[in-house]
Write an enzyme that holds these catalytic residues in place. Structure first.
Site, PDB file in Angstrom:
ATOM      1  N   SER A   1      -2.554  -6.498   8.469  1.00  0.00           N
ATOM      2  CA  SER A   1      -2.524  -5.063   8.741  1.00  0.00           C
ATOM      3  C   SER A   1      -3.775  -4.570   9.441  1.00  0.00           C
ATOM      4  CB  SER A   1      -2.331  -4.290   7.425  1.00  0.00           C
ATOM      5  OG  SER A   1      -1.073  -4.566   6.865  1.00  0.00           O
TER       6      SER A   1
ATOM      7  N   SER B   1       0.829  -1.211   0.000  1.00  0.00           N
ATOM      8  CA  SER B   1       0.000   0.000   0.000  1.00  0.00           C
ATOM      9  C   SER B   1       0.861   1.257   0.000  1.00  0.00           C
ATOM     10  CB  SER B   1      -0.932  -0.001   1.215  1.00  0.00           C
ATOM     11  OG  SER B   1      -1.749  -1.143   1.218  1.00  0.00           O
TER      12      SER B   1
ATOM     13  N   LYS C   1       0.869 -11.377   6.186  1.00  0.00           N
ATOM     14  CA  LYS C   1       0.999 -10.031   6.726  1.00  0.00           C
ATOM     15  C   LYS C   1      -0.401  -9.544   7.077  1.00  0.00           C
ATOM     16  CE  LYS C   1       1.832  -5.260   5.569  1.00  0.00           C
ATOM     17  NZ  LYS C   1       1.902  -4.281   4.468  1.00  0.00           N
TER      18      LYS C   1
ATOM     19  N   GLY D   1       1.395  -5.807  10.384  1.00  0.00           N
ATOM     20  CA  GLY D   1       1.359  -4.871   9.272  1.00  0.00           C
ATOM     21  C   GLY D   1       1.589  -3.425   9.655  1.00  0.00           C
TER      22      GLY D   1
END
Length: 283
Positions: free
Chosen positions: A198, A77, A196, A222
């Protein structure tokens, strides 16, 4: 840029049915690659004309390379991958691989909305130097993305990926949490090495760690905002946007957790909360 010839080779690879991981095993004994450690999710610099600024990218990597990171994440991101073309996504991975030493893991975000596109991007990223891929949940049709659909998607990607796959759940951006039951099922796949998460729900992270404890499966936090809590619950590292600006401190927090210095770790974690919140991009 990487053009039609690259895509032609991807299709050729897919037709051969890539089902074995060429860099996914730490040894001939079948142990999966170890992804434990801290990773900065590398930003993608843009020039004034909206083109990727590869010079700035290399400059940033040299600065980050002075710190004891386990590796680097590209096209997360923070890397703003939705704004890049397919060829730009591959070119960024290629440029990063040229700069990053071989002993540093390069995790590349290869997620796309369709399974076929994700497989093609995954194979392509392996060809340009990624050590593993981080695959975000497809979410445009999130109402249909139940456990069955997501297990099918990730299984197909992992079956055809020549490198290890890391699951990626980032509900703040996708509006979709990868269900725990899907994670548990997928953790049994020989080419899926970890996740991962988040979402920031440490109870969920604890549950995933607990339910996958019999598998060779690792969980990465994350965000630096819940890194201490994640380590305490059994996570093995983190992909932390804050590491791009306070990398030394994030690595220090890792060391304190790994050596059981929990009081000092708590004090440092509390100091990192405010800067982490200020720079948060839900990576």
């Amino acid at each position: 840029m990487l053009g039609p010839q690259m895509w032609a080779s991807v299709r050729q690879g897919l037709s051969r049915g890539l089902s074995r991981n060429v860099r996914g095993w730490a040894s001939g004994e079948g142990k999966k690659v170890d992804i434990a450690g801290i990773y900065p999710p590398v930003t993608t610099p843009f020039a004034a004309n909206a083109e990727v600024d590869y010079g700035k990218l290399e400059e940033n990597l040299h600065k980050l390379g002075t710190l004891p990171f386990r590796g680097f994440v590209v096209q997360g991101s923070t890397g703003e991958f939705p704004f890049l073309t397919s060829s730009e996504r591959l070119e960024v991975v290629s440029r990063v691989r040229q700069v990053v030493p071989k002993d540093k893991l390069l995790l590349a975000g290869s997620g796309c909305e369709s399974t076929q596109a994700t497989v093609e991007m995954t194979v392509s990223m392996a060809q340009v130097g990624a050590d593993a891929v981080m695959v975000v949940t497809p979410f445009y049709y999130r109402g249909r993305m139940n456990s069955t659909a997501l297990i099918h998607h990730y299984t197909k990607v992992a079956d055809l990926s020549p490198i290890p796959v890391v699951l990626y759940s980032v509900p703040a951006n996708t509006g979709l949490d990868l269900p725990v039951d899907a994670v548990v099922t997928l953790s049994q796949h020989p080419n899926i090495v970890g996740m991962k998460d988040s979402g920031g729900d440490v109870t969920r992270i604890a549950l995933i760690v607990h339910k996958t404890r019999k598998q060779d499966f690792q969980v990465l936090a994350g965000s630096a905002g819940f890194l201490l809590a994640s380590y305490a619950l059994g996570a093995v590292g983190g992909v932390c946007a804050l590491a791009n600006v306070l990398g030394a401190q994030v690595c220090q927090l890792e060391r304190l957790c790994l050596t059981g210095q929990w009081e000092a770790a708590q004090k440092l974690q509390l100091r990192l909360i405010e800067p982490n919140t200020a720079g948060q991009k839900e990576d």
